[in-house]
Design an enzyme around this catalytic site. Structure first.
Site, short mmCIF file in Angstrom:
data_model
loop_
_atom_site.label_atom_id
_atom_site.label_comp_id
_atom_site.label_asym_id
_atom_site.label_seq_id
_atom_site.Cartn_x
_atom_site.Cartn_y
_atom_site.Cartn_z
N HIS A 144 -1.83 -36.97 39.91
CA HIS A 144 -1.47 -38.27 40.47
C HIS A 144 -1.04 -38.13 41.93
CE1 HIS A 144 -1.50 -39.59 36.32
NE2 HIS A 144 -1.21 -40.83 36.68
N HIS A 183 6.11 -34.17 34.71
CA HIS A 183 5.86 -33.14 35.72
C HIS A 183 7.18 -32.53 36.18
CE1 HIS A 183 1.62 -32.92 36.66
NE2 HIS A 183 1.52 -34.24 36.65
#
Length: 239
Positions: A146, A195
């Site tokens: 992302h 993450h």
């Protein structure tokens, strides 16, 4: 009697901003990649501390977390960014007949995707695992797809706006939206617990490096005069 003139040696062209940016980004990108791949304990401990604290906040603030999930899964999702890049490619070809910048934008976006997937497979870093997850994600963790995709697409779109002479108002709006998108998507990836912070930092660095190298290659590749940028966007705004 005049002494014969001696031709001075040709000067080496000064490095462009893109070259300087690429050189500056290589060292931290490679260093971070090495430290993550080697699981350097101080960095892993810092990653864990930040991730645990952020996850506790995410669990305690469900409304903020839901907003973060919408932004990260829809607004700033890599497929949304790729769709934006694709739309820009089509606009360049159809409206401005600018095949060269369009091909560079498409190729660089594809290259960024292949690079991040290759690094994920090579590093093989596990994602955070929580007893009470607020979101889920697939594939390996480093680098954040992302964050890297947002950095690549937003960076290239800003480069194109600069290339075509965007007006001051349009430029400021674009820079603001790009900064909010790139920073925002990174924060949401950590907030939703999918993450580690260094995954996001790695995505930002590698994305910025991809943009810088793309611009360097574009500047070094000879362009046909017919494919040079045409009327600046600033002029289009007043037509």
């Amino acid at each position: 009697m005049h002494s014969p003139t001696v031709d001075s040696p040709p000067r080496t062209p000064a490095p462009t901003a893109a070259v300087r940016a690429a050189v500056a980004l290589v060292v931290p990108s490679v260093l971070l990649l090495a430290l993550v791949a080697l699981s350097w304990d101080p960095l892993m401990d810092l990653d864990g501390d930040i991730a645990r604290t952020t996850h506790e906040w995410a669990v305690d603030e469900p409304d903020v977390t839901q907003t973060a999930r919408i932004l990260t899964d829809w607004v700033w999702d890599p497929w949304t960014m790729r769709a934006l890049a694709t739309a820009t490619v089509l606009w360049l070809i159809i409206r401005r007949s600018a095949w060269r910048p369009a091909l560079w934008l498409g190729a660089a976006t594809l290259l960024g995707t292949l690079l991040q997937q290759g690094m994920k497979a090579a590093v093989g870093r596990e994602r955070p695992v929580w007893p009470d997850p607020v979101d889920s994600a697939h594939y390996a963790a480093f680098p954040s797809g992302h964050a890297m995709t947002a950095a690549v697409v937003c960076g290239l779109l800003l480069w194109l706006l600069h290339l075509y002479g965007a007006g001051r108002v349009l430029w400021r709006i674009a820079v603001t939206l790009a900064a909010v998108s790139v920073v925002g998507v990174g924060l949401t990836r950590v907030w939703t617990g999918v993450h580690w912070p260094t995954d996001v930092l790695g995505g930002w660095l590698l994305g910025a490096l991809t943009v810088a190298l793309t611009v360097v290659a574009y500047e070094r590749w000879p362009a046909p005069s017919a494919d040079a940028p045409q009327r600046p966007l600033a002029e289009q705004e007043h037509r």
